[in-house]
Design an enzyme around this catalytic site. Structure first.
Site, short mmCIF file in Angstrom:
data_model
loop_
_atom_site.label_atom_id
_atom_site.label_comp_id
_atom_site.label_asym_id
_atom_site.label_seq_id
_atom_site.Cartn_x
_atom_site.Cartn_y
_atom_site.Cartn_z
N ARG A 112 0.83 -1.08 0.13
CA ARG A 112 -0.06 -0.07 -0.01
C ARG A 112 0.98 1.32 -0.01
O ARG A 112 1.66 1.71 1.22
CB ARG A 112 -0.97 0.09 1.24
CG ARG A 112 -1.55 1.34 1.60
CD ARG A 112 -2.65 1.74 0.25
NE ARG A 112 -3.55 2.62 0.73
CZ ARG A 112 -3.24 4.00 0.34
NH1 ARG A 112 -2.02 4.28 -0.26
NH2 ARG A 112 -4.12 4.95 0.69
N HIS A 115 1.91 7.05 1.80
CA HIS A 115 0.87 7.99 1.55
C HIS A 115 0.54 8.48 3.28
O HIS A 115 0.99 8.21 4.14
CB HIS A 115 -0.80 7.38 1.15
CG HIS A 115 -1.21 6.43 2.15
ND1 HIS A 115 -0.61 5.20 2.37
CD2 HIS A 115 -2.32 6.75 2.97
CE1 HIS A 115 -1.15 4.62 3.75
NE2 HIS A 115 -2.29 5.44 3.75
N HIS A 163 -3.02 11.03 5.24
CA HIS A 163 -4.40 11.61 5.19
C HIS A 163 -4.69 12.51 6.23
O HIS A 163 -3.88 12.38 7.71
CB HIS A 163 -5.41 10.28 5.13
CG HIS A 163 -5.07 8.87 5.75
ND1 HIS A 163 -5.10 8.76 7.09
CD2 HIS A 163 -4.55 7.96 5.34
CE1 HIS A 163 -4.44 7.62 7.46
NE2 HIS A 163 -4.40 7.18 6.00
N GLU A 218 -5.54 7.02 11.47
CA GLU A 218 -5.87 5.87 11.19
C GLU A 218 -5.52 4.71 12.33
O GLU A 218 -4.62 4.59 12.73
CB GLU A 218 -5.09 5.20 9.73
CG GLU A 218 -5.05 4.05 9.67
CD GLU A 218 -3.90 3.48 8.40
OE1 GLU A 218 -3.99 4.53 7.21
OE2 GLU A 218 -3.11 2.98 8.18
N HIS A 222 2.94 7.12 6.10
CA HIS A 222 3.03 5.74 6.39
C HIS A 222 2.81 4.74 5.17
O HIS A 222 2.52 5.19 4.15
CB HIS A 222 2.19 5.16 7.42
CG HIS A 222 0.57 5.57 7.20
ND1 HIS A 222 0.09 6.77 7.34
CD2 HIS A 222 -0.34 4.84 6.61
CE1 HIS A 222 -1.22 6.80 6.88
NE2 HIS A 222 -1.59 5.68 6.64
N GLU A 246 -10.87 6.23 0.72
CA GLU A 246 -9.52 5.55 0.94
C GLU A 246 -9.15 5.84 -0.66
O GLU A 246 -7.63 5.68 -0.95
CB GLU A 246 -9.91 4.10 1.02
CG GLU A 246 -8.57 3.21 0.66
CD GLU A 246 -7.37 3.26 1.87
OE1 GLU A 246 -7.46 4.04 2.45
OE2 GLU A 246 -6.41 2.93 1.10
MN MN Z 1 -3.38 5.26 5.70
#
Ligand code: MN
Ligand code: MN
Length: 417
Positions: free
Chosen positions: A125, A128, A130, A134, A173, A196
């Site tokens: 993943r 990134h 946000h 999380e 992360h 997401e």
């Molecule tokens: Mn995340």
């Protein structure tokens, strides 16, 4: 017939229908009972007013018995508080897949949203961040997670099934599936309209920054950035990472490492409460200082009950990990609804609305309660009644003093069987 005569007739019929004799004869006179707007029920739902001619989605019906024939205590218009990840769009990429349940799917979930993600062995993943925090729970397999905090300290560590992590809002992360078969995990965000598919991606950001600015920023030739991917990476297949110690040492050079700060391993903690009916582990900022998202991991044995309670400070977001259960949520104005839950379902309870959860299956019911605030808080019905003068409570409920004196003085959380 005048209006007043008509209403008098209805009143008389209603009076008759609620008398004992009328109830006893109910199955013989269901039409009259319906005209009086009286709910008539049979234990096996065989009465004419309980028939449900098709079409019916019989598969859905079998999973939702409390919606097919609700309890007589249910009443009124409640917003639905259940959604299932199985109904969500699944985005499939080379390194795994993801799907989400947000306020767009479940209208009352205004303060939290959830994501399920599967990563293959080596699947990444993308790096990134946000705006929202999380909170994560590893469901299956294991992963390598990385982050950097605002002091520039490096975090690289591995998590396995049952472990949690918390990345505060704004902290960048990544997550990578490990061998032998990658992982699946749940993410919960303290933002109802989280998306997401719209996070800050490293490659996307650099792709949208002039190459000469990147060159000046890092003091290298602009050609260094010629190969930044044109398409988004997001979830992509890669090789397995290098050994953990090697990556920790390399990434931590200069500033040092924070190898445990963002991780919590509930397997290493004693349950916060245990009874014959199950157990609960509460993980909040008292035992996991970094978190601004509190959680409880609840395990109920068959027949077990998570006691009547509510949360005075925030909404609650639930995820059902295994087993089957039902939950009734009560709302002011005589409203109540019971819904059924099983593995993969999401539940949501608005602040201060009381609820219980009961294991209705024949195996353990395991579910998560997640809150968009750092400190876990609840008020239980039993605790409230136990610490109010019995005389006063008896005047409301007419249960007698004996019952009230026997209520445990400390919160039980999970009722003994
Ligand atoms: Mn995340
Ligand atoms: Mn609760």
């Amino acid at each position: 017939m005048s209006k007043s005569n008509n209403s008098a007739a209805v009143t008389r019929r209603h009076f008759l229908s609620v008398s004992g004799a009328a109830l006893a004869a109910a199955s013989a006179v269901p039409l009259a009972a319906q005209q009086a707007n009286q709910q008539i029920r049979s234990s096996d739902h065989h009465l004419p007013n309980e028939q449900q001619p098709g079409p019916n989605n019989t598969v859905n019906d079998s999973l939702n018995p409390d919606s097919v024939w609700p309890s007589e205590t249910d009443n009124g218009t409640m917003l639905p508080f259940k959604y299932s990840f199985d109904l969500s769009h699944k985005e499939i990429d080379s390194g795994g897949w993801t799907r989400q349940v947000t306020v767009r799917d479940l209208a009352i979930s205004k303060t939290m949203a959830g994501v399920e993600m599967r990563l293959t062995a080596g699947g990444i993943r993308e790096l990134h961040w946000h705006v929202s925090g999380e909170w994560a729970y590893m469901i299956y397999g294991s992963a390598r997670i990385t982050a950097v905090d605002s002091d520039g300290k490096s975090f690289v560590n591995d998590v396995k099934a049952g472990d949690l992590w918390l990345f505060p809002g704004g902290v960048p992360h990544s997550i990578q599936g490990l061998g032998p078969n990658g992982c699946k995990f749940l993410l919960v965000f303290n933002q109802g309209d989280f998306d997401e598919f719209s996070t800050f991606l490293l490659s996307d950001w650099f792709k949208h920054t002039p190459k000469e600015v990147l060159a000046k920023n890092f003091g290298v030739p602009a050609s260094t950035f010629d190969n930044i991917p044109k398409e988004k990476l997001y979830i992509f297949q890669s090789d397995l990472p290098r050994p953990l110690a090697e990556e920790q040492q390399q990434a931590g050079m200069g500033t040092g490492t924070i190898d445990e700060k963002f991780i919590f391993r509930p397997g290493d903690m004693k349950p916060s409460k245990v009874t014959a009916g199950g157990e609960v582990k509460i993980i909040d900022n008292k035992n996991f200082p970094v978190t601004d998202i509190a959680a409880a991991i609840v395990r109920l044995k068959p027949g077990g009950l998570r006691e009547l309670h509510w949360h005075p400070m925030s909404d609650e977001w639930q995820y059902y990990v295994s087993g089957k259960g039902r939950m009734t949520v009560f709302d002011s104005g005589s409203k109540a609804r019971t819904m059924d839950f099983q593995a993969g379902d999401v539940g949501y309870i608005q602040v201060s609305r009381p609820h219980y959860i009961e294991n209705t299956g024949d195996e353990d019911l395991l579910f998560l309660e997640v809150f968009p605030i750092g400190t876990y808080q609840d008020i239980s019905a039993a605790e409230w009644l136990a610490h109010t003068p019995t005389r006063l409570v008896d005047e409301h409920l007419r249960t007698g003093d004996d019952f009230l004196k026997k209520i445990p003085k400390n919160e039980t959380v999970v009722m003994p069987l």
